[in-house]
Scaffold this motif. Structure first.
Motif, short mmCIF file in Angstrom:
data_model
loop_
_atom_site.label_atom_id
_atom_site.label_comp_id
_atom_site.label_asym_id
_atom_site.label_seq_id
_atom_site.Cartn_x
_atom_site.Cartn_y
_atom_site.Cartn_z
N SER A 1 -20.49 47.54 -36.24
CA SER A 1 -21.04 47.57 -34.89
C SER A 1 -22.35 46.79 -34.79
O SER A 1 -22.68 46.27 -33.72
N ILE A 2 -23.10 46.68 -35.91
CA ILE A 2 -24.36 45.94 -35.88
C ILE A 2 -24.12 44.47 -35.55
O ILE A 2 -24.98 43.78 -34.99
N ALA A 3 -22.92 43.97 -35.87
CA ALA A 3 -22.60 42.56 -35.60
C ALA A 3 -22.45 42.29 -34.11
O ALA A 3 -22.53 41.15 -33.67
N LYS A 4 -22.23 43.34 -33.32
CA LYS A 4 -22.09 43.19 -31.88
C LYS A 4 -23.41 42.81 -31.20
O LYS A 4 -23.41 42.38 -30.05
N THR A 5 -24.53 42.96 -31.92
CA THR A 5 -25.83 42.72 -31.32
C THR A 5 -26.15 41.24 -31.16
O THR A 5 -27.09 40.87 -30.50
N GLY A 6 -25.38 40.36 -31.81
CA GLY A 6 -25.67 38.94 -31.74
C GLY A 6 -24.59 38.15 -31.03
O GLY A 6 -23.74 38.70 -30.32
N ASN A 7 -24.63 36.84 -31.19
CA ASN A 7 -23.60 35.96 -30.64
C ASN A 7 -22.42 35.91 -31.60
O ASN A 7 -22.58 35.61 -32.78
N ASN A 8 -21.23 36.17 -31.09
CA ASN A 8 -20.08 36.29 -31.96
C ASN A 8 -18.90 35.44 -31.52
O ASN A 8 -17.74 35.78 -31.75
N ASN A 9 -19.18 34.33 -30.89
CA ASN A 9 -18.12 33.41 -30.51
C ASN A 9 -17.40 32.90 -31.76
O ASN A 9 -18.03 32.60 -32.78
N PHE A 10 -16.08 32.80 -31.67
CA PHE A 10 -15.27 32.40 -32.82
C PHE A 10 -15.72 31.06 -33.39
O PHE A 10 -15.78 30.86 -34.61
N LEU A 11 -16.06 30.11 -32.53
CA LEU A 11 -16.46 28.79 -32.97
C LEU A 11 -17.76 28.82 -33.77
O LEU A 11 -17.99 27.98 -34.64
N LEU A 12 -18.61 29.82 -33.49
CA LEU A 12 -19.84 29.96 -34.26
C LEU A 12 -19.54 30.30 -35.71
O LEU A 12 -20.21 29.81 -36.63
N TYR A 13 -18.53 31.16 -35.91
CA TYR A 13 -18.13 31.52 -37.28
C TYR A 13 -17.57 30.31 -38.01
O TYR A 13 -17.87 30.08 -39.19
N VAL A 14 -16.74 29.54 -37.32
CA VAL A 14 -16.19 28.33 -37.92
C VAL A 14 -17.31 27.37 -38.30
O VAL A 14 -17.34 26.82 -39.41
N GLY A 15 -18.25 27.17 -37.37
CA GLY A 15 -19.36 26.27 -37.63
C GLY A 15 -20.22 26.72 -38.80
O GLY A 15 -20.62 25.90 -39.63
N MET A 16 -20.49 28.02 -38.88
CA MET A 16 -21.32 28.54 -39.96
C MET A 16 -20.66 28.32 -41.32
O MET A 16 -21.32 27.91 -42.28
N ILE A 17 -19.35 28.56 -41.40
CA ILE A 17 -18.64 28.36 -42.65
C ILE A 17 -18.67 26.88 -43.04
O ILE A 17 -18.85 26.53 -44.22
N VAL A 18 -18.53 26.00 -42.07
CA VAL A 18 -18.59 24.56 -42.34
C VAL A 18 -19.98 24.18 -42.87
O VAL A 18 -20.10 23.43 -43.84
N PHE A 19 -21.03 24.71 -42.25
CA PHE A 19 -22.39 24.41 -42.70
C PHE A 19 -22.59 24.88 -44.15
O PHE A 19 -23.20 24.18 -44.96
N VAL A 20 -22.11 26.09 -44.46
CA VAL A 20 -22.25 26.61 -45.83
C VAL A 20 -21.49 25.73 -46.81
O VAL A 20 -21.97 25.41 -47.90
N TYR A 21 -20.28 25.31 -46.42
CA TYR A 21 -19.47 24.45 -47.28
C TYR A 21 -20.19 23.12 -47.54
O TYR A 21 -20.23 22.63 -48.68
N VAL A 22 -20.77 22.55 -46.49
CA VAL A 22 -21.50 21.29 -46.64
C VAL A 22 -22.69 21.49 -47.57
O VAL A 22 -22.98 20.65 -48.44
N GLY A 23 -23.38 22.63 -47.42
CA GLY A 23 -24.50 22.93 -48.30
C GLY A 23 -24.07 23.02 -49.75
O GLY A 23 -24.73 22.49 -50.65
N MET A 24 -22.93 23.68 -49.99
CA MET A 24 -22.42 23.81 -51.35
C MET A 24 -22.00 22.45 -51.91
O MET A 24 -22.22 22.16 -53.09
N TYR A 25 -21.42 21.63 -51.04
CA TYR A 25 -21.02 20.29 -51.49
C TYR A 25 -22.24 19.46 -51.90
O TYR A 25 -22.25 18.82 -52.96
N LEU A 26 -23.28 19.50 -51.08
CA LEU A 26 -24.50 18.77 -51.42
C LEU A 26 -25.12 19.32 -52.70
O LEU A 26 -25.67 18.56 -53.51
N GLY A 27 -25.02 20.64 -52.87
CA GLY A 27 -25.56 21.25 -54.09
C GLY A 27 -24.77 20.90 -55.33
O GLY A 27 -25.29 21.03 -56.46
N SER A 28 -23.54 20.44 -55.17
CA SER A 28 -22.72 20.05 -56.32
C SER A 28 -22.95 18.60 -56.74
O SER A 28 -22.51 18.18 -57.82
N LEU A 29 -23.63 17.82 -55.90
CA LEU A 29 -23.84 16.41 -56.20
C LEU A 29 -24.66 16.18 -57.48
O LEU A 29 -24.35 15.26 -58.25
N PRO A 30 -25.71 16.99 -57.76
CA PRO A 30 -26.42 16.78 -59.03
C PRO A 30 -25.51 16.92 -60.25
O PRO A 30 -25.67 16.18 -61.23
#
Length: 320
Positions: free
Chosen positions: A5-34
């Motif tokens: 229920s605590i998750a209801k307090t914020g913005n929960n549009n489906f596309l936001l979840y997709v975008g967040m996962i993409v951002f995390v994936y990009v971050g992990m990809y950049l972190g793998s470059l070294p």
């Protein structure tokens, strides 16, 4: 269930979840470059290494084969998760308009005591499981202690390895669990929780499908282990209505594999105290499930969980 229920307090549009996962994936990809850069440099400086060795690294991430210190290799592998974690940490409040701590607890403060308790108890259980493996197959174990290598490994495993395990828990047992659990479906609230629990556990197993252990021991036995681990950690989150215990357990699991008993060919290869030349997946899985039952009953007694078959849904009527 306040954790949903605590998750209801914020913005929960489906596309936001997709975008967040993409951002995390990009971050992990950049972190793998070294890691890629260091491996390519080793190939360039060593005529005995070639592109085929780089391809083989995916199924056997052995940094020593490239002349790279295992502790440095361990740190390089963890960098991917570190960057992914900080992407989630900084972008989550901006995208979803709620505090980062709501991914861990619905209460005022994160209970670090719960994290430490989960870590210590599961560490002890993990040691017992490894001792049972040693009792059954003592010939496969060898002692592998070097102080100058062990100290950096211990520090990395205490300070940075928990970031890797925490990112996985935050994504599967929290972010996706809350997201799926808050989908506005016309069904019983408990059923929604169960669906979210199963989906995130299967996804947790799926992301480990590329691990070297799967190629070595087969997808069926390893998925039985990985998905089972996801179900266990998910149940802890549901019953405790917060994430701290799962964070502690996952950190302890990887700590045992990185510091205490390692396996050549594993996803994470370090200069652990002991090395085992073979793993009996059946014994490992049975030991894990027995340990999960013991841990659950310990937590039930300590935290006063009312029932393993019941969990509160009075705070999520809006999703039913």
């Amino acid at each position: 269930m306040k954790f949903l229920s605590i998750a209801k307090t914020g913005n929960n549009n489906f596309l936001l979840y997709v975008g967040m996962i993409v951002f995390v994936y990009v971050g992990m990809y950049l972190g793998s470059l070294p890691t890629a850069m260091v491996l390519l440099k080793s190939i360039k400086n060593n005529p005995d290494l070639g592109s085929e060795d780089l391809a083989a690294f995916n199924s056997n991430p052995d940094f020593l084969a490239f002349g790279i210190d295992p502790n440095l290799g361990f740190l390089l592998l963890l960098l991917s998760f570190v960057l992914g974690f900080f992407v989630l940490f900084f972008l989550f409040p901006l995208i979803h308009k709620r505090p980062f701590k709501t991914l861990i607890t619905p209460t005022e403060k994160i209970d670090f005591g719960r994290i430490i308790f989960g870590f210590i108890i599961w560490l002890l259980i993990g040691c017992v499981i490894e001792l049972s493996q040693y009792y059954l197959h003592p010939e496969s174990f060898s002692f592998n202690f070097e102080l100058k290598k062990f100290i950096p490994l211990l520090l990395l495993s205490l300070l940075i390895l928990p970031i890797q395990t925490s990112l996985e828990e935050l994504i599967f047992r929290s972010y996706l669990f809350q997201g799926i659990g808050n989908i506005n479906l016309k069904m019983n609230a408990k059923l929604i929780i169960i669906i979210a629990w199963i989906i995130t556990s299967v996804l947790f197993g799926a992301i480990h499908g590329s691990n070297p252990e799967v190629q070595s021991f087969g997808i069926v036995p390893m998925m039985f282990y990985y998905i089972g681990a996801g179900l266990f950690l998910g149940l802890l989150t549901i019953w405790d209505d917060r994430l701290e215990l799962a964070l502690g357990v996952h950190a302890a699991t990887n700590f045992v594999g990185a510091v205490l008993v390692g396996y050549d060919g594993a996803a994470i290869q370090t200069e652990s105290l002991f090395k085992t030349s073979e793993i009996n997946v059946i014994h490992m899985t049975i030991g894990f499930y027995l340990g999960a039952v013991i841990f659950t009953f310990i937590c039930k007694r300590k935290y006063g969980w009312n029932s393993f078959l019941k969990f509160q849904t009075n705070n999520i009527k809006e999703i039913s």
